[in-house]
Design a protein around this motif. Structure first.
Motif, mmCIF file in Angstrom:
data_model
loop_
_atom_site.group_PDB
_atom_site.id
_atom_site.type_symbol
_atom_site.label_atom_id
_atom_site.label_comp_id
_atom_site.label_asym_id
_atom_site.label_seq_id
_atom_site.Cartn_x
_atom_site.Cartn_y
_atom_site.Cartn_z
ATOM 1 N N VAL A 385 0.796 -1.224 0.000
ATOM 2 C CA VAL A 385 0.000 0.000 0.000
ATOM 3 C C VAL A 385 0.836 1.286 0.000
ATOM 4 N N THR A 386 2.129 1.198 0.205
ATOM 5 C CA THR A 386 3.022 2.351 0.019
ATOM 6 C C THR A 386 4.164 1.886 -0.870
ATOM 7 N N GLU A 387 4.393 2.590 -1.964
ATOM 8 C CA GLU A 387 5.292 2.082 -3.010
ATOM 9 C C GLU A 387 6.761 2.411 -2.737
ATOM 10 N N TRP A 388 7.244 2.051 -1.557
ATOM 11 C CA TRP A 388 8.673 2.174 -1.284
ATOM 12 C C TRP A 388 9.449 1.314 -2.284
ATOM 13 N N ARG A 389 10.633 1.779 -2.655
ATOM 14 C CA ARG A 389 11.422 1.070 -3.656
ATOM 15 C C ARG A 389 11.673 -0.386 -3.269
ATOM 16 N N GLU A 390 11.930 -0.624 -1.986
ATOM 17 C CA GLU A 390 12.246 -1.984 -1.571
ATOM 18 C C GLU A 390 11.052 -2.920 -1.711
ATOM 19 N N TYR A 391 9.844 -2.380 -1.671
ATOM 20 C CA TYR A 391 8.663 -3.219 -1.884
ATOM 21 C C TYR A 391 8.414 -3.426 -3.380
ATOM 22 N N ARG A 392 8.651 -2.391 -4.162
ATOM 23 C CA ARG A 392 8.501 -2.525 -5.619
ATOM 24 C C ARG A 392 9.449 -3.575 -6.183
ATOM 25 N N ASN A 393 10.619 -3.700 -5.538
ATOM 26 C CA ASN A 393 11.662 -4.592 -6.053
ATOM 27 C C ASN A 393 11.662 -5.975 -5.396
ATOM 28 N N ASN A 405 0.610 -18.360 2.218
ATOM 29 C CA ASN A 405 -0.324 -18.396 1.095
ATOM 30 C C ASN A 405 0.105 -17.327 0.095
ATOM 31 N N ARG A 406 0.270 -17.692 -1.150
ATOM 32 C CA ARG A 406 0.771 -16.753 -2.161
ATOM 33 C C ARG A 406 -0.386 -15.937 -2.747
ATOM 34 N N PHE A 407 -0.762 -14.920 -2.012
ATOM 35 C CA PHE A 407 -1.838 -14.020 -2.425
ATOM 36 C C PHE A 407 -1.383 -12.591 -2.146
ATOM 37 N N VAL A 408 -1.314 -11.762 -3.181
ATOM 38 C CA VAL A 408 -0.861 -10.383 -3.024
ATOM 39 C C VAL A 408 -1.880 -9.429 -3.625
ATOM 40 N N ILE A 409 -2.163 -8.355 -2.896
ATOM 41 C CA ILE A 409 -2.965 -7.246 -3.420
ATOM 42 C C ILE A 409 -2.030 -6.064 -3.597
ATOM 43 N N ASP A 410 -1.914 -5.615 -4.826
ATOM 44 C CA ASP A 410 -1.022 -4.520 -5.181
ATOM 45 C C ASP A 410 -1.819 -3.227 -5.174
ATOM 46 N N GLY A 411 -1.820 -2.549 -4.019
ATOM 47 C CA GLY A 411 -2.632 -1.350 -3.861
ATOM 48 C C GLY A 411 -2.096 -0.133 -4.584
ATOM 49 N N ARG A 412 -0.930 -0.263 -5.215
ATOM 50 C CA ARG A 412 -0.355 0.861 -5.967
ATOM 51 C C ARG A 412 -0.080 0.502 -7.426
ATOM 52 N N ASN A 413 -0.423 -0.708 -7.837
ATOM 53 C CA ASN A 413 -0.215 -1.153 -9.221
ATOM 54 C C ASN A 413 1.230 -0.938 -9.680
ATOM 55 N N VAL A 414 2.168 -1.328 -8.814
ATOM 56 C CA VAL A 414 3.586 -1.120 -9.139
ATOM 57 C C VAL A 414 4.344 -2.439 -9.350
ATOM 58 N N LEU A 415 3.709 -3.563 -9.060
ATOM 59 C CA LEU A 415 4.354 -4.851 -9.259
ATOM 60 C C LEU A 415 4.067 -5.368 -10.670
ATOM 61 N N ASP A 416 4.882 -6.316 -11.124
ATOM 62 C CA ASP A 416 4.702 -6.917 -12.440
ATOM 63 C C ASP A 416 3.776 -8.127 -12.293
ATOM 64 N N PRO A 417 2.523 -8.022 -12.731
ATOM 65 C CA PRO A 417 1.583 -9.134 -12.530
ATOM 66 C C PRO A 417 2.070 -10.446 -13.139
ATOM 67 N N ALA A 418 2.680 -10.370 -14.318
ATOM 68 C CA ALA A 418 3.129 -11.593 -14.988
ATOM 69 C C ALA A 418 4.201 -12.299 -14.165
ATOM 70 N N ALA A 419 5.139 -11.548 -13.609
ATOM 71 C CA ALA A 419 6.223 -12.150 -12.827
ATOM 72 C C ALA A 419 5.675 -12.780 -11.547
ATOM 73 N N TRP A 420 4.749 -12.111 -10.896
ATOM 74 C CA TRP A 420 4.202 -12.659 -9.655
ATOM 75 C C TRP A 420 3.326 -13.877 -9.929
ATOM 76 N N ARG A 421 2.549 -13.839 -10.985
ATOM 77 C CA ARG A 421 1.725 -15.004 -11.310
ATOM 78 C C ARG A 421 2.576 -16.185 -11.739
ATOM 79 N N ALA A 422 3.661 -15.898 -12.451
ATOM 80 C CA ALA A 422 4.565 -16.972 -12.870
ATOM 81 C C ALA A 422 5.215 -17.657 -11.682
ATOM 82 N N ALA A 423 5.335 -16.918 -10.570
ATOM 83 C CA ALA A 423 5.920 -17.488 -9.353
ATOM 84 C C ALA A 423 4.864 -18.153 -8.474
#
Length: 433
Positions: A385-393, A405-423
């Motif tokens: 919910v806060t897009e600090w660089r260390e969370y984005r990376n 449980n591998r469930f993430v809500i990206d409240g800032r739309n800063v993560l790469d959905p494809a990379a997270w889903r692939a993992a």
């Protein structure tokens, strides 16, 4: 020049330090003895990148000092009022008690030709009222309004090298004095707008209202995207290529917060109502409502995904400040989300690089940790919910080894959905399919 800065909070401490860094002789005044003690020791009372360096440099040089005694400002040529204007306790209007107290406190200490300069964000008409009072009580001094346009995280840069200077003045003498203060910026080509009091006051609130509207517009589009399967991030990219629109501030997510935008648009609405022009900015109420809805949407996504309840679920909340590179938790969407989860019975653990102390002071019922891995370990849900660089990376593979449980809500739309889903993650963004 000899300068005083009345109020050494976020705005005042930065302004005083930056003015001294530019070569002026500055005294900062505040009624908070603990704050003044910290500043005298070179300790900033809040986190702001670059502030520590100029604060320690300026105090060591002797160009910057601090006091709780406003009489020590008596020899200053220019007095900046930089106190807070919070939302009133029982209305949306701005609380001007601190501005009025600072102004009245200065009146007995004004030298001939002294200039009082308002930096605080105030309702239009405030400067005219204070100018009338000044003409009555200290006609040997005069007034200007010089709004600030600081971005938290970039405040030092924005003070030393502003993108524009706005002077609200009643005569050329005040403008000439301000030119001396900002000589370095003017010589560097900074645009300079000299105008009347009312326009200078409106510039600040109009700018904040526009930025808030732009953020809420794209969040409204996110709501439509969620109902239709569209991708709001691609939508923002597409419309942002239009030079009339631009891509900045078109990032859908959990919305805006902090000590400026929310209270300033509410105060603007309240002042417009007082002027009999409430309908002119009636849209700002919907801007505010959209913003608050997006906070709740983050929580609703989790509740929906867990079958209607988050009771007992371990929720790792990444970020508590309203934006990165700050320790400011005032009206923070991130902290609000954490509190909502806690209220629904979730086991919440929140983390942040800089904001934990301030968050704990406001919401001690939450659990906090400065260790990101500790927050993630055993989590049923990760909420960014806060897009600090260390969370984005964050590496989704490495994080996947820590959580339950591998469930993430990206409240800032800063993560790469494809990379997270692939993992192997269930990824949910705001306004993204």
């Amino acid at each position: 020049m000899r300068i005083s800065v009345i109020g050494c909070g976020y705005l005042g401490a930065v302004h005083a330090s930056a003015m001294a860094e530019l070569g002026h002789d500055v005294v900062g005044i505040d009624v908070d003895e603990r704050k003044i003690t910290d500043l005298r020791s070179g300790r900033a009372p809040f986190f702001e990148p670059g502030l520590h360096d100029i604060l320690t440099s300026a105090t060591a040089s002797g160009r910057l000092r601090f006091s709780t005694d406003i009489a020590e400002a008596a020899d200053a040529e220019i007095h900046f009022i930089a106190v807070g204007t919070p939302q009133s306790a029982d209305t949306y209007a701005a609380d001007l008690r601190f501005v009025d107290a600072a102004f009245e406190g200065l009146l007995p200490h004004l030298a001939d030709g002294a200039l009082i300069v308002g930096k605080s964000t105030v309702p239009v008409g405030t400067a005219e009222r204070l100018a009338a009072r000044l003409a009555e009580a200290a006609p040997h001094a005069h007034l200007a309004w010089n709004p600030e346009f600081l971005r938290e995280g970039f405040a030092v840069q924005d003070t030393i090298a502003p993108d524009r200077l706005v002077y609200g003045v009643a005569d050329d003498r005040a403008a000439a004095q301000l030119d001396q203060v900002y000589r370095a910026a003017i010589e560097a080509g900074t645009p300079r707008i000299v105008t009347d009091y009312a326009t200078a006051e409106l510039v600040k609130v109009a700018a904040n209202a526009f930025l808030a509207t732009k953020i809420s517009f794209i969040n409204a589009m996110a709501e439509i995207a969620e109902a239709t399967g569209a991708d709001v991030t691609q939508l923002a990219d597409a419309i942002g290529h239009d030079a009339r629109i631009g891509r900045r501030f078109l990032n859908a997510g959990v919305g805006f917060g902090g000590g400026c935008l929310p209270k300033d648009i509410r105060a603007f609405s309240a002042r417009a109502e007082e002027l009999g022009r409430g309908e002119s900015v009636a849209f700002l109420k919907e801007v505010d409502a959209i913003n608050l809805r997006r906070r709740r949407r983050v929580v609703d996504l989790a509740v929906e995904s867990f079958g209607g309840s988050v009771v007992g679920k371990r929720v790792a909340v990444l970020g508590v400040t309203f934006k990165p590179d700050s320790d400011d938790v005032r009206d923070s969407p991130a902290l609000d989300v954490a509190v909502h989860f806690k209220g629904l019975g979730a086991d919440v653990i929140a983390t942040d690089p800089e904001g934990i102390a301030n968050a704990r002071a406001r919401h001690p019922q939450l659990a906090y940790t400065e260790d990101t891995d500790e927050a993630l370990r055993g989590a049923d849900l990760v909420v960014l919910v806060t897009e600090w660089r260390e969370y984005r990376n964050l590496d989704p593979v490495e994080v996947g080894r820590l959580v339950a449980n591998r469930f993430v809500i990206d409240g800032r739309n800063v993560l790469d959905p494809a990379a997270w889903r692939a993992a192997g993650w269930e990824y949910r963004g705001l306004g993204r399919p």
